[in-house]
Design a protein around this motif. Structure first.
Motif, mmCIF file in Angstrom:
data_model
loop_
_atom_site.group_PDB
_atom_site.id
_atom_site.type_symbol
_atom_site.label_atom_id
_atom_site.label_comp_id
_atom_site.label_asym_id
_atom_site.label_seq_id
_atom_site.Cartn_x
_atom_site.Cartn_y
_atom_site.Cartn_z
ATOM 1 N N PHE A 1 5.613 -14.229 2.104
ATOM 2 C CA PHE A 1 6.100 -12.992 2.712
ATOM 3 C C PHE A 1 7.522 -12.686 2.264
ATOM 4 N N MET A 2 8.367 -13.707 2.197
ATOM 5 C CA MET A 2 9.730 -13.504 1.709
ATOM 6 C C MET A 2 9.702 -13.091 0.243
ATOM 7 N N ASP A 3 8.804 -13.684 -0.528
ATOM 8 C CA ASP A 3 8.683 -13.300 -1.942
ATOM 9 C C ASP A 3 8.324 -11.827 -2.078
ATOM 10 N N LEU A 4 7.417 -11.342 -1.232
ATOM 11 C CA LEU A 4 7.035 -9.931 -1.261
ATOM 12 C C LEU A 4 8.247 -9.049 -0.997
ATOM 13 N N ARG A 5 9.038 -9.399 -0.020
ATOM 14 C CA ARG A 5 10.231 -8.610 0.306
ATOM 15 C C ARG A 5 11.228 -8.617 -0.847
ATOM 16 N N GLN A 6 11.370 -9.771 -1.508
ATOM 17 C CA GLN A 6 12.279 -9.866 -2.641
ATOM 18 C C GLN A 6 11.801 -8.984 -3.793
ATOM 19 N N SER B 1 16.771 -2.819 1.972
ATOM 20 C CA SER B 1 17.042 -4.193 2.401
ATOM 21 C C SER B 1 16.871 -4.326 3.909
ATOM 22 N N ARG B 2 16.197 -5.378 4.318
ATOM 23 C CA ARG B 2 15.972 -5.676 5.724
ATOM 24 C C ARG B 2 16.226 -7.158 5.952
ATOM 25 N N GLY B 3 16.696 -7.505 7.133
ATOM 26 C CA GLY B 3 16.943 -8.908 7.438
ATOM 27 C C GLY B 3 17.250 -9.086 8.904
ATOM 28 N N ASN B 4 17.304 -10.335 9.355
ATOM 29 C CA ASN B 4 17.701 -10.612 10.730
ATOM 30 C C ASN B 4 18.813 -11.653 10.742
ATOM 31 N N TRP B 5 19.295 -11.970 11.928
ATOM 32 C CA TRP B 5 20.451 -12.863 12.048
ATOM 33 C C TRP B 5 20.115 -14.271 11.573
ATOM 34 N N GLN B 6 18.892 -14.728 11.830
ATOM 35 C CA GLN B 6 18.512 -16.072 11.419
ATOM 36 C C GLN B 6 18.566 -16.207 9.899
ATOM 37 N N GLY C 1 10.524 -5.838 6.353
ATOM 38 C CA GLY C 1 11.462 -6.857 6.815
ATOM 39 C C GLY C 1 10.794 -7.841 7.743
ATOM 40 N N PRO C 2 11.545 -8.825 8.233
ATOM 41 C CA PRO C 2 10.974 -9.846 9.116
ATOM 42 C C PRO C 2 10.492 -9.227 10.420
ATOM 43 N N LEU C 3 9.479 -9.831 11.003
ATOM 44 C CA LEU C 3 8.953 -9.349 12.273
ATOM 45 C C LEU C 3 9.971 -9.559 13.387
ATOM 46 N N GLY C 4 10.050 -8.601 14.290
ATOM 47 C CA GLY C 4 10.909 -8.729 15.455
ATOM 48 C C GLY C 4 10.242 -9.555 16.537
ATOM 49 N N GLN D 1 1.165 -11.376 -5.515
ATOM 50 C CA GLN D 1 0.555 -10.174 -6.088
ATOM 51 C C GLN D 1 -0.654 -9.733 -5.260
ATOM 52 N N LYS D 2 -1.448 -10.690 -4.804
ATOM 53 C CA LYS D 2 -2.571 -10.349 -3.928
ATOM 54 C C LYS D 2 -2.074 -9.662 -2.653
ATOM 55 N N LEU D 3 -0.990 -10.198 -2.090
ATOM 56 C CA LEU D 3 -0.433 -9.628 -0.870
ATOM 57 C C LEU D 3 0.098 -8.225 -1.123
ATOM 58 N N LEU D 4 0.764 -8.024 -2.257
ATOM 59 C CA LEU D 4 1.267 -6.695 -2.598
ATOM 60 C C LEU D 4 0.118 -5.706 -2.770
ATOM 61 N N LEU D 5 -0.951 -6.132 -3.429
ATOM 62 C CA LEU D 5 -2.109 -5.255 -3.592
ATOM 63 C C LEU D 5 -2.748 -4.926 -2.249
ATOM 64 N N LYS D 6 -2.773 -5.898 -1.334
ATOM 65 C CA LYS D 6 -3.273 -5.632 0.024
ATOM 66 C C LYS D 6 -2.416 -4.570 0.692
ATOM 67 N N LEU D 7 -1.108 -4.706 0.567
ATOM 68 C CA LEU D 7 -0.178 -3.753 1.179
ATOM 69 C C LEU D 7 -0.368 -2.355 0.590
ATOM 70 N N LEU D 8 -0.475 -2.266 -0.719
ATOM 71 C CA LEU D 8 -0.632 -0.968 -1.374
ATOM 72 C C LEU D 8 -1.970 -0.328 -0.994
#
Length: 435
Positions: free
Chosen positions: A105-110, A80-85, A234-237, A196-203
């Motif tokens: 992007f949030m869906d990918l993290r979920q 799990s990753r997250g920020n204050w916002q 997680g979200p970008l810093g 799913q496309k984004l996940l495949l890109k990541l993999l």
């Protein structure tokens, strides 16, 4: 499954906080590079050696075939990753998670957290499928876990309608091989086709984390499955957002810039064609600066009373999941007069700064200033150096153009010298501020 389209690249980057104009002429390969850089930053891949030392990854402690020992720290908690916002937003909604199928992007993290939850429940596989369960799916079987990273080494394959039966047979095989009762555990994780496309890109990107001689014993039906790695994401810093949003050339096409907007000097172009193409988007910002009142403000590298002390800076993008992120200390020089001038990456160009006055004690006599890229770190406008200018800035923060509780505001600025800014004090930026 088809690769990501140009518009999908821009949509995903926007969901990660990377601003790309809708009318951009930036080449497709540049958008691809930005997306790869954004995903690398979201995974903090710079912390890891490439390739990963596969031999050092511990085997999952199996109690019986296909069943994991979940007696250690829950994987869901580890990834799990997250920020204050996000924490504030979710608290206001009365939920610990964000809305689904709104932000790719949030869906990918979920989805990655959902996979961790499946593994925590004692199973090593799952299917990621579109909500309608009729268009596409990705089958995943986890092989190993690095409990410190944690890096999930896995096999995966994408299935669409033409090869859907192969995917279904694989699922049935996993069910047959797992003696543990599924007990209603949801092994179909819902994900839009874009996600799913984004996940495949990541993999596909993360496959390079594995050694070239990586071998895995595949099961029947896994001949076309590929090996890769999933890292916590997680979200970008603020540093990554600033770097990815920095404009190194023409704001429209990214080519070498030869001219700036003649009225405000805040954006650069390669020529008249791109300047005309950007006018619809830029004119609000440009016109907002017309007739503005500019004040000269001297700044320091160290706030009074903080000389030689450790400091910690936290904002809405600070990562809540890694304690060390909140404890990154900087040590200002003991003697401010000997400090090196902060870097000036903007040259004579205009740029946005955030100005924030302290709330209590000595902080009320200090305004902290920084830009989106944190290119010069944090510097300070001090009441004692110019009480009139300081009072004007604070009064503007407290007025109708300030907002944010009267303690901070965003304004256009230009670097005048090593230790001076010129700030447009009475013109609130029209741009959508995302930092």
């Amino acid at each position: 499954m088809e690769p990501l389209t140009r518009s999908e690249h821009i949509k995903i980057l926007a969901s990660m906080g990377v601003e790309i104009p809708a009318n951009t002429k930036i080449p497709d390969d540049d958008l691809e590079k930005r997306l790869r850089a954004a995903l690398d930053a979201a995974q903090e891949k710079s912390r890891f050696i490439t390739p990963l030392n596969h031999q050092a990854l511990p085997q999952w402690p199996l109690k019986e075939a296909g069943v994991l020992d979940t007696s250690s720290k829950p994987l869901l908690q580890a990834v799990s990753r997250g920020n204050w916002q996000e924490a504030v937003h979710n608290h206001a909604r009365g939920s610990r998670t964000s809305e689904l199928f709104v932000d790719p992007f949030m869906d990918l993290r979920q989805t990655i957290m959902s996979l961790a939850n499946v593994l925590d429940n004692g199973l090593t596989w799952c299917t990621i499928q579109d909500p309608e369960q009729e268009k596409s799916a990705i089958n995943i079987r986890v092989l190993e876990l690095d409990e410190k990273t944690p890096a999930m080494v896995l096999l995966y394959r994408s299935h669409t309608r033409p090869n859907a039966m192969e995917g279904a047979r694989w699922v049935q095989q996993q069910v047959d091989q797992n003696p543990k009762s599924l007990g209603g555990l949801g092994l179909n994780i819902s994900a839009t086709q874009l996600e799913q496309k984004l996940l495949l890109k990541l993999l596909s990107m993360n496959a390079k984390l594995l050694p070239v001689n990586f071998e895995v014993k595949k099961q029947r039906g896994e001949e076309h499955y590929r090996a890769s790695v999933l890292l916590p994401i997680g979200p970008l810093g603020p540093e990554a957002i600033g770097k990815l949003n920095s404009k190194t050339g023409c704001v429209i096409c990214g080519k070498a810039a030869s001219q700036r907007c003649g009225q405000c000097q805040s954006v650069s172009y390669c020529g008249a064609d791109c300047q005309r193409a950007d006018w619809r988007e830029h004119k609000r910002t440009c016109r907002s600066l017309k007739g503005g009142r500019w004040v000269k403000a001297h700044f320091r590298a160290v706030a009074p009373g903080m000389e030689g002390m450790h400091t910690v800076f936290i904002n809405r993008y600070s990562n809540m999941s890694r304690t060390e992120d909140l404890l990154k200390n900087t040590i200002p020089p003991s003697d401010p007069s000997t400090a090196e001038p902060p870097a000036n990456l903007h040259g004579e160009r205009l740029f946005l700064v955030k100005l924030q006055v302290g709330i209590v004690g000595l902080g009320r006599d200090t305004i902290m200033v920084y830009d989106r890229q944190r290119s010069f770190g944090n510097v300070y406008i001090v009441r004692a150096d110019d009480e009139k200018t300081f009072a004007e800035l604070v009064l503007e923060m407290m007025g109708p153009r300030g907002g944010y509780g009267g303690v901070k505001m965003y304004r256009w600025a230009r670097r005048l010298s090593d230790w001076e800014f010129s700030i447009c004090i009475d013109r609130e930026p029209e741009a959508d501020i995302k930092w």
